[in-house]
Design an enzyme around this catalytic site. Structure first.
Site, short mmCIF file in Angstrom:
data_model
loop_
_atom_site.label_atom_id
_atom_site.label_comp_id
_atom_site.label_asym_id
_atom_site.label_seq_id
_atom_site.Cartn_x
_atom_site.Cartn_y
_atom_site.Cartn_z
N GLN A 74 -5.19 -3.76 -1.45
CA GLN A 74 -4.81 -2.90 -2.44
C GLN A 74 -4.88 -3.29 -4.06
O GLN A 74 -5.38 -2.88 -4.89
CB GLN A 74 -3.69 -2.12 -2.34
CG GLN A 74 -3.36 -1.14 -1.00
CD GLN A 74 -4.41 -0.21 -1.05
OE1 GLN A 74 -4.75 0.49 -2.02
NE2 GLN A 74 -4.80 0.34 0.08
N SER A 117 -11.18 -5.29 0.36
CA SER A 117 -12.00 -4.09 1.20
C SER A 117 -12.65 -3.11 0.20
O SER A 117 -12.01 -3.10 -0.75
CB SER A 117 -11.05 -3.43 1.82
OG SER A 117 -11.53 -2.26 2.51
N CYS A 143 -3.60 4.70 7.82
CA CYS A 143 -3.76 4.31 9.42
C CYS A 143 -2.72 4.82 10.30
O CYS A 143 -2.74 4.71 11.31
CB CYS A 143 -3.89 2.68 9.26
SG CYS A 143 -4.92 2.20 8.05
N ASN A 189 0.88 -1.21 0.03
CA ASN A 189 0.00 -0.28 0.14
C ASN A 189 0.73 1.34 -0.03
O ASN A 189 0.33 2.29 -0.22
CB ASN A 189 -0.75 -0.03 1.17
CG ASN A 189 -0.35 -0.36 2.45
OD1 ASN A 189 0.49 -1.48 2.54
ND2 ASN A 189 -0.26 0.55 3.51
N1 PLP Z 1 -4.54 -4.10 4.05
C1 PLP Z 1 -3.90 -3.25 3.22
C2 PLP Z 1 -2.74 -3.34 2.29
C3 PLP Z 1 -4.47 -1.95 3.28
O1 PLP Z 1 -3.85 -0.99 2.28
C4 PLP Z 1 -5.72 -1.55 4.13
C5 PLP Z 1 -6.10 -0.05 4.17
O2 PLP Z 1 -5.22 1.01 3.81
C6 PLP Z 1 -5.96 -2.67 4.92
C7 PLP Z 1 -5.38 -3.80 4.99
C8 PLP Z 1 -7.10 -2.25 5.75
O3 PLP Z 1 -8.26 -2.16 5.23
P1 PLP Z 1 -9.84 -1.60 5.69
O4 PLP Z 1 -9.54 0.00 5.84
O5 PLP Z 1 -10.85 -2.17 5.09
O6 PLP Z 1 -9.81 -1.86 7.21
#
Ligand code: PLP
Length: 394
Positions: A180, A200, A327, A152
């Site tokens: 992603q 997601s 995040c 990401n």
């Molecule tokens: N995994 C990756 C590679 C992500 O980029 C993200 C969110 O940025 C997530 C997991 C988490 O997804 P969600 O926002 O649906 O919890």
């Protein structure tokens, strides 16, 4: 001008998706678990979405389980598998240093609370995991290998098919976080030897708060959320029907325009990358190039400046960008991904991520190329770090 260049953090829910969702906030409100015919409409809507998601991945609808997010799908895959593996005495998890925190923090939890041994595989300077390293890490205690499909922060696409084949050979389940990747790449879980895959909706022009876990038939990790019998008794709680409908719709729309989006995005990505390299001295592109990089990802380090400062300067000019994972935007620690790629702390601190999408235009790319060089240059003029760096180069 408002320029949104943070499509990896989230995307706007598309008007077609919103339209499909609307009835499920209003007139079609029945609980899908109820037995009367009115609630059958809600049940049918969920099953249609399950078919849409399954068809996009070449999976069977019975292998798709809706969750509350990509994070939940990741948690379920890791915790559910490791918990189940205890029965057969296996307590080893293999993952990588560049995973999203949804994986890394879950792995840390499993180590701390459940005593799971975790191997964090390194990556090379472009962010690639080596299949040989995965092979060497496997032991007779390995219960799961989890390697993300695409990163990401820097967009590097991992050799998922090869890692999957290796895991099949060793009869070890293989999970991939495709949160992603699924928004940009054609994924065929069968051809790519994938046993579990997280997704997601909000990364692909669907709504926030809904995700899915693909679980190959025959795999039975422990449940993560306990309660009612929803999702074929594997994920309790009354379904987010509107969200699930939106996810299915977003996924189907995406499949129809995947190649077109990819061509447009990668042309703009390359225009921004070459423009930055031409106009800003000592700019370093982080991650891989060409087809090995997500078509919408641009990640640069600008020695001598703080990424956070650049973000504020860009924001003042109407440009929304990021320094890495949304995040962790409240943390001032350098990105664990950039450190794993071998960047020094000062370079990792000076990083900036632009991620383009359906909202992006060529004019917006040119606008960034107009304002960014001036911003970087002004900040560098005030930076002792930049002064030291230039002296060290002399
Ligand atoms: N995994 C990756 C590679 C992500 O980029 C993200 C969110 O940025 C997530 C997991 C988490 O997804 P969600 O926002 O649906 O919890």
């Amino acid at each position: 001008m408002f320029v949104y260049l943070d499509h990896t953090a989230t995307t706007p829910t598309s008007p077609e998706v919103m339209k499909a969702m609307m009835p499920y906030f209003g007139e079609i409100f029945g609980n899908p678990s109820s037995v009367y015919s009115f609630s059958r409409k809600s049940r049918e809507a969920i099953e249609k979405a399950r078919n849409q998601v399954a068809a996009s991945l070449n999976a069977d609808p019975s292998e798709i389980f809706f969750t509350g997010s990509g994070t939940e799908a990741d948690n379920w895959a890791l915790k559910g598998t490791l918990e189940k593996a205890k029965i057969s005495g296996k307590n080893h998890l293999i993952t990588t240093k560049i995973e999203h925190h949804a994986i890394l923090h879950t792995a840390e939890y499993l180590h701390k609370v459940e005593g799971v041994d975790v191997t964090y595989l390194p990556v090379n300077s472009e962010g690639f995991v080596s299949v040989e390293d995965v092979k060497n890490a496997i032991t007779d205690k390995t219960a799961l290998v989890s390697v993300m499909f695409a990163n990401n922060e820097v967009g590097t696409i991992e050799p998922v098919k090869e890692i999957g084949a290796l895991c099949r050979e060793h009869k070890i389940p293989f999970h991939t976080d495709a949160v992603q990747a699924a928004a940009h790449l054609k994924i065929d879980v069968k051809a790519m030897n994938i046993d579990m895959l997280s997704m997601s909706a909000h990364k692909m022009y669907g709504p926030k708060g809904v995700g899915a876990l693909y679980l190959r038939r025959g795999l039975h990790p422990e449940n993560f959320i306990h309660g009612g019998a929803q999702e074929h008794k594997h994920r309790a709680s009354t379904e987010n029907i509107a969200g699930i409908v939106g996810f299915g719709e977003a996924m189907e729309i995406l499949q129809g325009r995947l190649e077109e989006d990819k061509a447009l995005n990668s042309a703009r990505r390359d225009r921004l990358i070459s423009g930055i390299l031409e106009r800003i001295p000592h700019a370093k592109l982080n991650g891989a190039t060409g087809d090995n990089r997500l078509p919408n990802n641009i990640n640069f380090s600008f020695i001598g400046v703080e990424g956070e400062t650049l973000l504020l300067d860009l924001d003042a000019k109407g440009i929304s960008a990021s320094t890495g994972s949304a995040c962790s935007s409240e943390s001032l620690d350098p990105s664990h991904v950039l450190l794993a790629l071998g960047l020094k702390h000062e370079m990792a601190h000076g990083s900036l991520r632009f991620t383009i999408g359906r909202l992006t235009t060529d004019e917006q790319i040119d606008y960034v190329l107009e304002v960014l060089p001036e911003i970087v240059s002004r900040r560098r003029e005030m930076s002792p770090l930049w002064e030291d760096y230039i002296k060290s180069q002399a």
